[in-house]
Each structure stands twice: as structure tokens, then as C-alpha cells.
Design an enzyme around this catalytic site. Structure first.
Site, mmCIF file in Angstrom:
data_model
loop_
_atom_site.group_PDB
_atom_site.id
_atom_site.type_symbol
_atom_site.label_atom_id
_atom_site.label_comp_id
_atom_site.label_asym_id
_atom_site.label_seq_id
_atom_site.Cartn_x
_atom_site.Cartn_y
_atom_site.Cartn_z
ATOM 1 N N GLY A 9 0.793 -1.221 0.000
ATOM 2 C CA GLY A 9 0.000 0.000 0.000
ATOM 3 C C GLY A 9 0.828 1.275 0.000
ATOM 4 O O GLY A 9 1.951 1.316 0.514
ATOM 5 N N ARG A 13 -2.423 8.770 3.449
ATOM 6 C CA ARG A 13 -2.671 9.594 4.637
ATOM 7 C C ARG A 13 -1.428 9.781 5.502
ATOM 8 O O ARG A 13 -1.413 10.626 6.402
ATOM 9 C CB ARG A 13 -3.808 8.983 5.460
ATOM 10 C CG ARG A 13 -5.179 9.114 4.800
ATOM 11 C CD ARG A 13 -6.212 8.244 5.478
ATOM 12 N NE ARG A 13 -6.344 8.551 6.900
ATOM 13 C CZ ARG A 13 -6.962 7.768 7.768
ATOM 14 N NH1 ARG A 13 -7.487 6.614 7.370
ATOM 15 N NH2 ARG A 13 -7.046 8.110 9.031
ATOM 16 N N GLN A 74 3.251 -6.292 -6.478
ATOM 17 C CA GLN A 74 1.860 -6.111 -6.891
ATOM 18 C C GLN A 74 1.740 -4.781 -7.622
ATOM 19 O O GLN A 74 1.851 -3.716 -7.019
ATOM 20 C CB GLN A 74 0.915 -6.124 -5.686
ATOM 21 C CG GLN A 74 -0.564 -6.038 -6.095
ATOM 22 C CD GLN A 74 -1.481 -5.713 -4.932
ATOM 23 O OE1 GLN A 74 -1.048 -5.192 -3.918
ATOM 24 N NE2 GLN A 74 -2.764 -6.010 -5.090
ATOM 25 N N TYR A 101 -0.276 -8.581 7.697
ATOM 26 C CA TYR A 101 -0.290 -7.248 7.091
ATOM 27 C C TYR A 101 0.880 -6.430 7.624
ATOM 28 O O TYR A 101 1.090 -6.346 8.841
ATOM 29 C CB TYR A 101 -1.621 -6.543 7.385
ATOM 30 C CG TYR A 101 -2.780 -7.266 6.729
ATOM 31 C CD1 TYR A 101 -3.269 -6.852 5.490
ATOM 32 C CD2 TYR A 101 -3.325 -8.397 7.312
ATOM 33 C CE1 TYR A 101 -4.295 -7.544 4.868
ATOM 34 C CE2 TYR A 101 -4.355 -9.102 6.696
ATOM 35 C CZ TYR A 101 -4.828 -8.673 5.467
ATOM 36 O OH TYR A 101 -5.832 -9.368 4.843
ATOM 37 N N GLY A 102 1.618 -5.829 6.719
ATOM 38 C CA GLY A 102 2.797 -5.075 7.100
ATOM 39 C C GLY A 102 2.517 -3.816 7.882
ATOM 40 O O GLY A 102 3.426 -3.248 8.493
ATOM 41 N N ASN A 167 -13.657 -8.552 10.968
ATOM 42 C CA ASN A 167 -12.550 -9.292 10.370
ATOM 43 C C ASN A 167 -11.269 -8.477 10.509
ATOM 44 O O ASN A 167 -11.204 -7.334 10.069
ATOM 45 C CB ASN A 167 -12.864 -9.537 8.884
ATOM 46 C CG ASN A 167 -11.657 -10.026 8.118
ATOM 47 O OD1 ASN A 167 -10.935 -10.905 8.582
ATOM 48 N ND2 ASN A 167 -11.438 -9.465 6.931
ATOM 49 N N ASN A 225 -2.810 3.836 9.233
ATOM 50 C CA ASN A 225 -3.073 4.516 7.968
ATOM 51 C C ASN A 225 -2.725 5.995 8.019
ATOM 52 O O ASN A 225 -2.864 6.693 7.014
ATOM 53 C CB ASN A 225 -4.545 4.353 7.579
ATOM 54 C CG ASN A 225 -4.857 2.933 7.160
ATOM 55 O OD1 ASN A 225 -4.267 2.395 6.230
ATOM 56 N ND2 ASN A 225 -5.782 2.301 7.860
#
Length: 455
Positions: A9, A13, A74, A101-102, A167, A225
Site C-alpha cells: 500500500g 494519509r 503487486q 499485514y505489514g 474481520n 493509515n
């Protein structure tokens, strides 16, 4: 076990050119935290970790490259399902696949072990959590207690949005089935992306049991984020470190005002005042006291030593019963023996100082070997650099260095020698003798103080 870590990603932000997953928590990139946890989990199940990267070019692979890590790019980013699919060539069908997830750096090994146990060899297991306000998160939809699907916030009905079980995104899947399910994903949804969560419905359709496990604490599932969220997780992590130190018997004068950015090992009866930062590998032996606002990096502090406020210590060793500071700086290569005193505004670099010696005020000792019971007076400088090369100063046992002396290296001060105050030493000082180097003092009888000229 296969481990896939999603780290592609952009993190808009974050307002930064640095890829989101490389922003630090406790001095270490978030992605490195996740990799470290994955390695812990491997234990008896060694396997390669596959990191999916994208934004930031080669910054991510360069930052975390290792023999046990494979990388898959990706590009473009078409969702979490598309991201995991990039790892397919690296996945061994014989073992399950764990997806991490990193940008979720604080998940603990114990919670992941619970998830792996829930998955077994042939189940799909999801790490879920209950949140009072699940807004924005995918909901776990159950029927008769069994997980049937996951619905993202933007695709959820009013009833589904009322569900509080969410989740976390972390899951374990049987690998051969996972590859099949990834190939069946569709991007017909509000985001136009390939959701990893859609594999749940595929598992149900194939008759594969879908189970769940829960983390020990909700902060284990929190992602980053923005810089705000990064700062929040930093404080969570530091609070956990502080509580662990307190449980070990360390006295923290304020547990909310300590930062550990590496490993801090403490003996018994260690006291740490407020505002201290510990970086790299730091060891504090029994009875050590660290004053307020010290920064200590890759250092060992011997038993019963007292480091007073506002000291900086890096790549240095302090022996037992040392007295350091306040406002002292120990630079790389400093090794102090027992009962050495380094006082206020004293800087020591690449020097060894033997037991019971002291430099209490306003001094620079660089590239020096100093014996026992040496007294270094205020304002002393070892002149170790000629603009090109470094040279060494040797001061033998029981020497006395008078205030405001300059020792021009390479030079030796013999055992028991005394340098008078104000000496500039450019030749060796013989042992047991007084050495003086000064301009002759004179008084100019006819001199008059200048007066201000009137304009």
C-alpha cells in the site's frame, strides 16, 4: 507454514515519500515487527516468508531483505485478494498459508498460534475481534454460529452493519484450496477490487470448515493509515514495554515517559527516571540508576552505576560503580572500568579509562588510553586529530592532569606524572615529574584600559 505479508500500500494519509510499512514503531519499521513475529511463529515449521510490495519501488525489499524472505511485486494494486495471488509461485501446497499485514505491527505470537491451531491442516481460520464501533471494517456474518461470509462496510446492509464482530484480515488457509479460491475472485463490488475476504464464501461453498480465533487484546489487530494512528500504536507499544519492565522489578518513576527502541535488559533494583530513550541493545546491571532525559544506545552499564540526567551514551561500556554526568557524552568505543567518574560536559570517544580515574568537568578525551587513579582537570583536551589522521594519547597510572591542558597526540604522560595547569604538551611527560608549558607571566605597568570614543 507459508507466510504472506501484504506490504504494497501507498499510505496516502501518511503524507510521506516513505512506504507506509517502513514507518517505525519503537525505532523499527512496522514491517520488521511483522517479520519478526512470523519468524517466531515458524519455530519448528521453517518456511520462506513472502512479502508483497508495490509502492515505494525497491525501498521495501532493500529494507528487509534476508535469506528467508521472498518478494513479489503487486502492480497495479487491485485489492487484497489480488495481492495474495502474487505470492502463489512461492507457496508450498503441503503446508497452510498465514496471511499477515505489514501495517499491523503489534500482533502477538500467542494470538497467531491460537489461530494456526484453529485452522489445523484443512480449515480456513480467521482472526476476528469484537468492537463497540466497527465502522469501516468488514463484518463477520454467521448463521447458526458458523461463519458464512465476510461483508465489507460499503457492501453491507443495515442489519449487517449492526454486527460488532469484525474481520482483522489475518487468516490461515489450506494452500491448495487458497490458490483455487483466489482464482475465483471477482471485482464486482463497491470498490471494484478483488477482496481476499470473498474466499470465505468459496470455502463455505466447497464444504471447508471456517473457524475463528480471537487476539488477547484489540490493539493487536490495529493497523496504521496515518501519523495519528502511528503515534497511538507507539504509545500502546511503549506502555506494554513499561508494564513488562515493572513486572520484572524495574522502578520507572513514570511508566508513561519511557521509550525503548530495541532491547532493554535490566538487573535487580534498577531505577529509571522520566524521559529516557533506550535504543539498540542496552543492558543495565543490578542497582543502576538512570537519571532523567538520558539517551542510551547499544551500551552496557555496570552494577551500582549512577548515570545522572541528560547524558548521551552510545556504543560504550560503563564499569561497576561508575558516576556519569550530568550532561556527559560517551561516544562509540568508550570503555570505562570500575568507579570511573565522568562529570558534567565531559565527552569521551574511543578511549579506555581504568579504575578509579576521573574527569569531572568540561573535558574532551578522544583516542586515549588512561590508567588507574588518574585525575583529569577541567578544560583538558586530547588533541587527537591533525586534520587528516587520528593519534593516540596515553596517560599512565596515578597521573595528574592540571586544568586547561592540551595533550597533542601522539604523546605519553608517564606514571605518577603531573602536568601543571595550562600546559600544552607536545612531548612525552616523564613519570613522577612536574611538567610545565606556559608563556612567562608579565605585568605591563604602563598599560591603560581603553575608553569609549565619543561620537
Amino acid at each position: 507454514m507459508n507466510v504472506v505479508i501484504l506490504a504494497a500500500g501507498m499510505g496516502k494519509r501518511m503524507q510521506s515519500n516513505l512506504p507506509k510499512v517502513l514507518h517505525p514503531i519503537a525505532g523499527k519499521a512496522m514491517l520488521q515487527h511483522v517479520i519478526a513475529t512470523a519468524r517466531q511463529l515458524h519455530g519448528n515449521n521453517a518456511a520462506k516468508i513472502c512479502v508483497i510490495y508495490g509502492h515505494g519501488g525497491e525501498q521495501v525489499p532493500s529494507a528487509v531483505a534476508a535469506d528467508d524472505i521472498a518478494f513479489a511485486k503487486q502492480e497495479p494494486q487491485l485489492g487484497t485478494g489480488h495481492a495474495v495471488a502474487q505470492a502463489i509461485p512461492h507457496l508450498d501446497d503441503a503446508v497452510p498459508t498465514l496471511i499477515l499485514y505489514g501495517d499491523v505491527p503489534l500482533t502477538r505470537n500467542t494470538s497467531l498460534q491460537r489461530l494456526v491451531a484453529a485452522a489445523g491442516a484443512d480449515k480456513l481460520a480467521i482472526l476476528t475481534a469484537h468492537m463497540a464501533d466497527p465502522t469501516g471494517l468488514g463484518r463477520i456474518i454467521r448463521e447458526e454460529g458458523k461463519i458464512r461470509r465476510i461483508v465489507e462496510q460499503k457492501d453491507a446492509s443495515e442489519a449487517e452493519r449492526a454486527v460488532t464482530e469484525i474481520n482483522t484480515g489475518i487468516m490461515v488457509a489450506p494452500t491448495a484450496a487458497l490458490k483455487k479460491w483466489l482464482g475465483q475472485l471477482s471485482n464486482q463490488n463497491a470498490q471494484g477490487e478483488y477482496y481476499l475476504t470473498d474466499i470465505v464464501a468459496s470455502a463455505v461453498a466447497d464444504g471447508v470448515a471456517v473457524t475463528s480465533a480471537q487476539p488477547d487484546a484489540i490493539w493487536e489487530t490495529m493497523g496504521v493509515n496515518s501519523k495519528v494512528q502511528l503515534a497511538e500504536l507507539e504509545r500502546v507499544h511503549q506502555k506494554n514495554i513499561a508494564l513488562n519492565l515493572l513486572e520484572q522489578g524495574v522502578t520507572l518513576l513514570d511508566p508513561a515517559r519511557i521509550d525503548v527502541r530495541g532491547s532493554l535488559i535490566c538487573g535487580r533494583d534498577v531505577t529509571i527516571d522520566v524521559g529516557c530513550v533506550f535504543e539498540g541493545q542496552v543492558e543495565l546491571a543490578d542497582g543502576v540508576k538512570i537519571g532523567a532525559h538520558c539517551v542510551i544506545k547499544n551500551a552496557k552499564i555496570g552494577a551500582s552505576s549512577d548515570v545522572k540526567p541528560f547524558c548521551h551514551i552510545e556504543d560504550a561500556i560503563v564499569g561497576e560503580k561508575g558516576q556519569i554526568g550530568p550532561y556527559a557524552r560517551l561516544r562509540p568505543g568508550t570503555e570505562l572500568a570500575e568507579d570511573v567518574h565522568i562529570g558534567n560536559f565531559v565527552e569521551v570517544k574511543n578511549s579506555q579509562i581504568a579504575a578509579h580515574s576521573k574527569a569531572n568537568h568540561l573535558t574532551y578525551l578522544g583516542d586515549a588510553t588512561i590508567g588507574s587513579r588518574v585525575n583529569v582537570g577541567a578544560g583538558t583536551i586530547t588533541c587527537n586529530y591533525d586534520g587528516v589522521n587520528k593519534f593516540r594519547t596515553v596517560i599512565e597510572d596515578d597521573a595528574f592532569i592540571g586544568s586547561d591542558s592540551q595533550l597533542i597526540a601522539p604523546v605519553r604522560v608517564g606514571k605518577g606524572a603531573t602536568l601543571a595547569a595550562g600546559t600544552t604538551l607536545s612531548k612525552d611527560a616523564p613519570e613522577g615529574k612536574l611538567t610545565v608549558s606556559r608563556a612567562k607571566q608579565i605585568t605591563v605597568e604602563s598599560w591603560q584600559r581603553p575608553v569609549k570614543i565619543k561620537k
